[in-house]
Design a protein around this motif. Structure first.
Motif, PDB file in Angstrom:
ATOM      1  N   ASP A  46      -8.371 -67.968 -59.586  1.00 40.17           N
ATOM      2  CA  ASP A  46      -7.693 -68.956 -60.416  1.00 40.17           C
ATOM      3  C   ASP A  46      -7.656 -70.255 -59.618  1.00 40.17           C
ATOM      4  OD1 ASP A  46      -6.021 -70.597 -61.857  1.00 40.17           O
ATOM      5  OD2 ASP A  46      -4.348 -69.179 -61.964  1.00 40.17           O
ATOM      6  N   PHE A  48      -6.276 -72.988 -60.075  1.00 34.31           N
ATOM      7  CA  PHE A  48      -4.971 -73.633 -60.056  1.00 34.31           C
ATOM      8  C   PHE A  48      -3.965 -72.880 -59.183  1.00 34.31           C
ATOM      9  CE2 PHE A  48      -6.867 -75.661 -63.682  1.00 34.31           C
ATOM     10  CZ  PHE A  48      -6.322 -76.937 -63.685  1.00 34.31           C
ATOM     11  N   ASN A  49      -4.311 -71.682 -58.799  1.00 36.02           N
ATOM     12  CA  ASN A  49      -3.451 -70.876 -57.921  1.00 36.02           C
ATOM     13  C   ASN A  49      -4.320 -70.173 -56.883  1.00 36.02           C
ATOM     14  OD1 ASN A  49      -0.609 -70.966 -59.267  1.00 36.02           O
ATOM     15  ND2 ASN A  49      -2.024 -70.562 -60.963  1.00 36.02           N
ATOM     16  N   ILE A 140      -4.125 -84.855 -62.450  1.00 35.66           N
ATOM     17  CA  ILE A 140      -4.235 -83.415 -62.256  1.00 35.66           C
ATOM     18  C   ILE A 140      -5.504 -83.032 -61.495  1.00 35.66           C
ATOM     19  CG2 ILE A 140      -5.373 -83.008 -64.498  1.00 35.66           C
ATOM     20  CD1 ILE A 140      -3.768 -80.366 -64.635  1.00 35.66           C
ATOM     21  N   LEU A 144      -5.545 -81.276 -57.837  1.00 30.59           N
ATOM     22  CA  LEU A 144      -6.193 -79.973 -57.712  1.00 30.59           C
ATOM     23  C   LEU A 144      -7.235 -79.996 -56.613  1.00 30.59           C
ATOM     24  CD1 LEU A 144      -6.443 -77.097 -58.835  1.00 30.59           C
ATOM     25  CD2 LEU A 144      -8.116 -77.976 -60.484  1.00 30.59           C
TER      26      LEU A 144
END
Length: 227
Positions: A46, A48-49, A140, A144
């Motif tokens: 992921d 984003f994580n 964003i 990121l």
């Protein structure tokens, strides 16, 4: 260090293409990828994580070697992986020190330059003009990019704050204008200039070649490096 760049560019080592045959029951037992994850060479993550345990140097090398710089508008294929290898080899020690890089840790500095585009293995190479337009509407993407790169830096024993350092940005810009000079089909005015490296990039290597060079360079820089 330019002679080291010549070593990498002259190497004839290639990776064999990945040739994977699934087991008979593979399609009955294959794992389900969670929403928001991307499939990678060895599994899924992921973006984003992303955790340090998710990051593999083999996957970074594989992905970056398949992505062409300048949205593909080069005279021949030239990968992000090759860009990173050259960024870590072309600058002399004297240049790095003059730009403010720590003089007592230059091997780690070169490792940071090799991995400065690591985030693109998870969010792809997006051209600067597009990034700047996106940034007018949301931060964003930039956040990121920084988050993933700093996580990768920590994974490989590099101070995460180096990603925003002036010396790293300067070398990246010098690479950009070296590539502009040597690889783009038309000489156009971008509204600003940065002195390029003297080294001439004649043609980009194949994806398999670039992947191998990236991993060879990583192994060389990691050897004897205390994290």
């Amino acid at each position: 260090m330019a002679d080291m760049a010549d070593f990498f560019l002259d190497s004839e080592d290639y990776f064999e293409d990945y040739d994977y045959e699934p087991e008979d029951d593979y399609f009955m037992t294959r794992p389900l990828i969670p929403p928001g994850n991307i499939q990678t060479l060895m599994g899924h993550v992921d973006p984003f994580n992303l955790f340090e345990s998710d990051i593999r140097i083999e996957e970074i090398a594989h992905s970056l070697s398949k992505q062409c710089r300048f949205t593909g508008y080069t005279k021949s294929f030239y990968s992000v992986a090759e860009h990173c290898v050259l960024a870590s080899t072309l600058p002399s020690d004297d240049l790095l020190i003059s730009l403010g890089a720590p003089s007592d840790d230059l091997k780690r500095v070169r490792l940071a330059l090799l991995l400065h585009d690591a985030a693109e293995a998870y969010i792809c190479d997006i051209s600067r003009p597009v990034r700047k337009q996106i940034a007018k509407h949301t931060d964003i993407l930039e956040k990121l990019d920084v988050k993933i790169t700093e996580t990768a830096f920590k994974k490989f024993g590099i101070p995460p704050e180096w990603y925003s350092s002036a010396w790293l940005k300067t070398i990246d810009n010098m690479m950009l204008f070296t590539e502009k000079r040597d690889l783009l089909t038309i000489d156009m005015d971008w509204g600003y200039e940065v002195p390029p490296f003297d080294h001439k990039i004649h043609n980009g290597g194949s994806p398999n070649w670039a992947e191998r060079q990236f991993l060879l360079r990583y192994d060389y820089l990691q050897c004897g490096l205390h994290t």
